[in-house]
Design an enzyme around this catalytic site. Structure first.
Site, PDB file in Angstrom:
ATOM      1  N   ARG A 427       0.930  -1.060  -0.053  1.00 58.31           N
ATOM      2  CA  ARG A 427       0.103  -0.102   0.001  1.00 58.31           C
ATOM      3  C   ARG A 427       0.936   1.209   0.020  1.00 58.31           C
ATOM      4  O   ARG A 427       2.173   0.971   0.365  1.00 58.31           O
ATOM      5  CB  ARG A 427      -0.942   0.091   1.137  1.00 58.31           C
ATOM      6  CG  ARG A 427      -1.795  -1.194   1.420  1.00 58.31           C
ATOM      7  CD  ARG A 427      -2.487  -1.097   2.696  1.00 58.31           C
ATOM      8  NE  ARG A 427      -3.627  -2.103   2.889  1.00 58.31           N
ATOM      9  CZ  ARG A 427      -3.381  -3.187   3.344  1.00 58.31           C
ATOM     10  NH1 ARG A 427      -2.204  -3.436   4.285  1.00 58.31           N
ATOM     11  NH2 ARG A 427      -4.270  -4.211   3.593  1.00 58.31           N
ATOM     12  N   LYS A 452      -2.268  -1.713   7.954  1.00 56.65           N
ATOM     13  CA  LYS A 452      -3.596  -1.662   8.241  1.00 56.65           C
ATOM     14  C   LYS A 452      -4.171  -2.402   9.024  1.00 56.65           C
ATOM     15  O   LYS A 452      -3.891  -3.811   8.941  1.00 56.65           O
ATOM     16  CB  LYS A 452      -4.187  -1.599   6.668  1.00 56.65           C
ATOM     17  CG  LYS A 452      -5.772  -1.220   6.934  1.00 56.65           C
ATOM     18  CD  LYS A 452      -6.240  -1.251   5.535  1.00 56.65           C
ATOM     19  CE  LYS A 452      -7.804  -1.079   5.296  1.00 56.65           C
ATOM     20  NZ  LYS A 452      -8.423  -0.874   4.232  1.00 56.65           N
ATOM     21  N   HIS A 517      -2.238   2.267  -5.823  1.00 59.30           N
ATOM     22  CA  HIS A 517      -2.946   0.907  -5.207  1.00 59.30           C
ATOM     23  C   HIS A 517      -3.120   0.174  -6.499  1.00 59.30           C
ATOM     24  O   HIS A 517      -3.178  -1.132  -6.312  1.00 59.30           O
ATOM     25  CB  HIS A 517      -4.279   1.541  -4.757  1.00 59.30           C
ATOM     26  CG  HIS A 517      -4.617   0.535  -3.606  1.00 59.30           C
ATOM     27  ND1 HIS A 517      -3.823   0.342  -2.155  1.00 59.30           N
ATOM     28  CD2 HIS A 517      -5.608  -0.280  -3.694  1.00 59.30           C
ATOM     29  CE1 HIS A 517      -4.408  -0.601  -1.583  1.00 59.30           C
ATOM     30  NE2 HIS A 517      -5.405  -1.223  -2.496  1.00 59.30           N
ATOM     31  N   ARG A 520      -0.689  -2.529  -6.701  1.00 59.22           N
ATOM     32  CA  ARG A 520      -0.944  -3.553  -5.708  1.00 59.22           C
ATOM     33  C   ARG A 520      -1.808  -4.554  -6.286  1.00 59.22           C
ATOM     34  O   ARG A 520      -1.580  -5.927  -6.163  1.00 59.22           O
ATOM     35  CB  ARG A 520      -1.426  -2.962  -4.542  1.00 59.22           C
ATOM     36  CG  ARG A 520      -1.649  -4.002  -3.274  1.00 59.22           C
ATOM     37  CD  ARG A 520      -2.115  -3.077  -2.015  1.00 59.22           C
ATOM     38  NE  ARG A 520      -2.799  -3.943  -1.202  1.00 59.22           N
ATOM     39  CZ  ARG A 520      -2.527  -4.520  -0.152  1.00 59.22           C
ATOM     40  NH1 ARG A 520      -1.147  -5.055   0.052  1.00 59.22           N
ATOM     41  NH2 ARG A 520      -3.451  -5.416   0.506  1.00 59.22           N
ATOM     42  N   HIS A 543      -4.535  -9.694   3.958  1.00 58.74           N
ATOM     43  CA  HIS A 543      -6.120  -9.483   4.018  1.00 58.74           C
ATOM     44  C   HIS A 543      -6.539 -10.290   4.939  1.00 58.74           C
ATOM     45  O   HIS A 543      -6.235 -11.506   5.310  1.00 58.74           O
ATOM     46  CB  HIS A 543      -6.692 -10.095   2.778  1.00 58.74           C
ATOM     47  CG  HIS A 543      -6.664  -9.202   1.492  1.00 58.74           C
ATOM     48  ND1 HIS A 543      -6.641  -9.467   0.148  1.00 58.74           N
ATOM     49  CD2 HIS A 543      -6.248  -7.750   1.445  1.00 58.74           C
ATOM     50  CE1 HIS A 543      -6.466  -8.466  -0.601  1.00 58.74           C
ATOM     51  NE2 HIS A 543      -6.427  -7.418   0.218  1.00 58.74           N
ATOM     52  N   TYR A 552      -9.785 -10.939  -7.029  1.00 60.23           N
ATOM     53  CA  TYR A 552      -8.670 -10.956  -8.173  1.00 60.23           C
ATOM     54  C   TYR A 552      -8.810 -12.135  -9.076  1.00 60.23           C
ATOM     55  O   TYR A 552      -8.208 -12.213 -10.358  1.00 60.23           O
ATOM     56  CB  TYR A 552      -7.147 -10.965  -7.638  1.00 60.23           C
ATOM     57  CG  TYR A 552      -6.814  -9.711  -6.871  1.00 60.23           C
ATOM     58  CD1 TYR A 552      -6.850  -8.837  -7.221  1.00 60.23           C
ATOM     59  CD2 TYR A 552      -6.677  -9.854  -5.407  1.00 60.23           C
ATOM     60  CE1 TYR A 552      -6.510  -7.474  -6.852  1.00 60.23           C
ATOM     61  CE2 TYR A 552      -6.573  -8.874  -4.749  1.00 60.23           C
ATOM     62  CZ  TYR A 552      -6.497  -7.447  -5.207  1.00 60.23           C
ATOM     63  OH  TYR A 552      -6.347  -6.412  -4.470  1.00 60.23           O
TER      64      TYR A 552
END
Length: 580
Positions: A427, A452, A517, A520, A543, A552
């Protein structure tokens, strides 16, 4: 009351531009005769007609008329040409004006008129100009080395160099357009001074009072830890020696005197704030400035709770902005007196206006936080409708498109940060906060700390950039952050990284709307296309849920290519029958 009048083109019409040093008395007069301030031209203006001009003459006993700089488009009319004349009440005055102003141009080429060119005040080492949008001209200008597009001010900036002048004027088909104030003839402000004093409310800051000059204001805005005090009408900077030295370096080319009124020992190294602390303090101050005094108590309770729970400045901004909007709607009533039905009606009205689902979720989360965490009403049955979220697929670049972006970046620091972002799937906040101690060269891994959700994770360090990172470390001699910012010991700002990506995207000529982003997203998609297990990709991206990563699977080209449309099978079968 000396002022300068100049014919300008503004809001699709000619205006009388009125230029003067900041003066409250003059502003009052201009407001009384219908004057308006233009941010574009940094001046006040009135309608371009004899009646209004007479009012200006009546209220200002002395003024001078300046010839327009550059070119001003003529209004498009049919039939007989009716260009506005310069500010004058008779033909004799018009002739006198033209005779005393040989630069005045009555006729303009069609292309020049179409572009609606406007030359603005210089900023530092750049000429600044605006023009109407013309796709081929915009692209041609951006290909010139030394010409940049400033998205904040919606204008072009051209390096004050003879070669740049020649190339730009050739494209604009206007000569001369710029002056001859090249960098060798740098504009100085000798005689002007900056005064630096203590900040009584907080000795960790120093107050910087500057003259009302655009060039100096632009210099001050470049300090990443700058704050502006509306009450004191001055800039606030950390009272640290390195900041004071940086200020001296910034003002030296302009020949501006610095009057230091700080007591001995006021500047201390420890006054340079920790970036996280600074971001949180700046965010808190910015939020409180948005609302009147009667709403401060509620917002302070919200902000203090967020700080106590160690929420990030981004989350603080999102939740508190939502809460401020909520308070405004209910005219700053005590939130405890607002019934749940009123809140649901308020949220429903927002969704009726076309609010996106993600914004709607943020609204709900922010209000839930206040009632549950600040007011401690966990037992309060406060159910809010959750808007259904749109399922949008992220933009993904192909490997060739990624390569095109990297190839157009010349600055080694900028190229490396984009390569690290793509190569490790980071990120933008993780890129700027990356420290040398987090890069494990021997293990070919990067330790991402406090990302995050306050989580750590290990990601891959691409073999292809290891040597480049080592050389970069030796050249830039960075001790802490890999990508150091304006001040020593502080990271690069997120905005700088995003600007780097925007510029690279423009130069590459790609039409996709990609951000940092997007790199990423592309990292994850390309791993899937290469057959990497989705559970490993989940760990690389950090995640919490595998559901987030499965998006994805809808983007992988290799998977899509293996699936044949039933229409294609039908056509293939039909063709085969014809051949038989």
């Amino acid at each position: 009351m000396s002022i300068t009048l100049k014919k300008i083109w503004h809001r699709d019409a000619f205006r009388i531009g009125i230029f003067f040093e900041y003066d409250t008395e003059k502003i009052k007069i201009l407001k009384a005769i219908g004057g308006t301030f233009s941010k574009t031209h940094s001046c006040w203006y009135v309608d371009y007609d004899v009646k209004t001009y007479a009012k200006v003459k009546q209220h200002f006993n002395s003024f001078k008329i300046k010839s327009p700089t550059g070119t001003i488009p003529s209004p498009q009319v049919t039939g007989e040409r009716r260009d506005h004349s310069p500010i004058a009440e008779s033909e004799s005055q018009l002739d006198l004006y033209k005779a005393s102003n040989p630069d005045h141009k009555a006729d303009k080429s069609p292309f020049e008129t179409k572009l609606r060119l406007s030359l603005l005040q210089n900023v530092g080492k750049y000429w600044v100009f605006k023009m109407g949008y013309h796709q081929s001209t915009h692209k041609a200008l951006l290909k010139i080395k030394g010409v940049y597009w400033n998205s904040n001010y919606q204008c072009f900036m051209a390096m004050r160099h003879p070669k740049v002048k020649e190339e730009v004027e050739q494209i604009l088909q206007v000569s001369p357009f710029f002056g001859e104030d090249y960098l060798s003839k740098e504009t100085t402000y000798r005689g002007q001074s900056i005064r630096i004093t203590t900040h009584p409310e907080d000795t960790a800051w120093m107050a910087v009072y500057i003259p009302k000059l655009v060039a100096i204001h632009e210099k001050m805005k470049r300090f990443s830890m700058m704050r502006y005090s509306k009450s004191k009408d001055c800039y606030l900077l950390p009272a640290a020696p390195i900041v004071y030295e940086s200020l001296q370096l910034q003002m030296e080319p302009l020949e501006i005197m610095i009057i230091n009124e700080l007591p001995l020992g006021y500047l201390q190294k420890q006054h340079l704030p920790n970036k996280k602390r600074f971001d949180l303090a700046k965010t808190k101050q910015g939020l409180l400035e948005q609302l009147p005094e009667k709403g401060h108590e509620f917002v302070l309770n919200m902000v203090d709770t967020l700080l106590a729970l160690n929420y990030s400045s981004a989350t603080m901004r999102t939740y508190t902005n939502v809460f401020i909007q909520f308070l405004r709607h209910f005219e700053y009533r005590d939130p405890e007196t607002i019934a749940p039905k009123e809140i649901i009606r308020y949220l429903g009205s927002l969704m009726e206006r076309g609010l996106s689902a993600s914004t709607g979720h943020s609204m709900v989360n922010g209000l839930h936080f206040y009632y549950q965490q600040v007011l401690h009403k966990s037992e309060y049955d406060f159910k809010l409708p959750r808007p259904k979220k749109e399922k949008k697929l992220p933009v993904v670049l192909t490997m060739d498109e990624c390569l095109r972006i990297f190839q157009v970046v010349d600055n080694p620091k900028h190229k490396l940060l984009l390569l690290v972002g793509y190569g490790a799937g980071l990120r933008v906040s993780e890129i700027v906060n990356l420290q040398w101690g987090d890069i494990l060269f021997e293990e070919y891994k990067i330790h991402i700390k406090n990302a995050k959700g306050k989580k750590d994770r290990m990601v891959m360090l691409p073999y292809s950039i290891v040597q480049s990172l080592k050389i970069y470390k030796e050249l830039y001699n960075g001790k802490h952050y890999v990508f150091q910012g304006q001040y020593a010991g502080e990271p690069l700002s997120v905005g700088s990284v995003q600007t780097t990506m925007r510029e690279a995207l423009k130069r590459s000529g790609l039409e996709k709307k990609a951000t940092v982003h997007t790199l990423r997203h592309s990292f994850a998609t390309h791993l899937l296309e290469n057959g990497t297990d989705i559970r490993y990709i989940q760990q690389f991206l950090g995640h919490s849920s595998i559901k987030t990563t499965t998006i994805y699977t809808h983007l992988t080209k290799s998977a899509v290519d293996k699936i044949q449309s039933p229409l294609d099978r039908l056509v293939d079968t039909n063709n085969k029958k014809k051949l038989d």
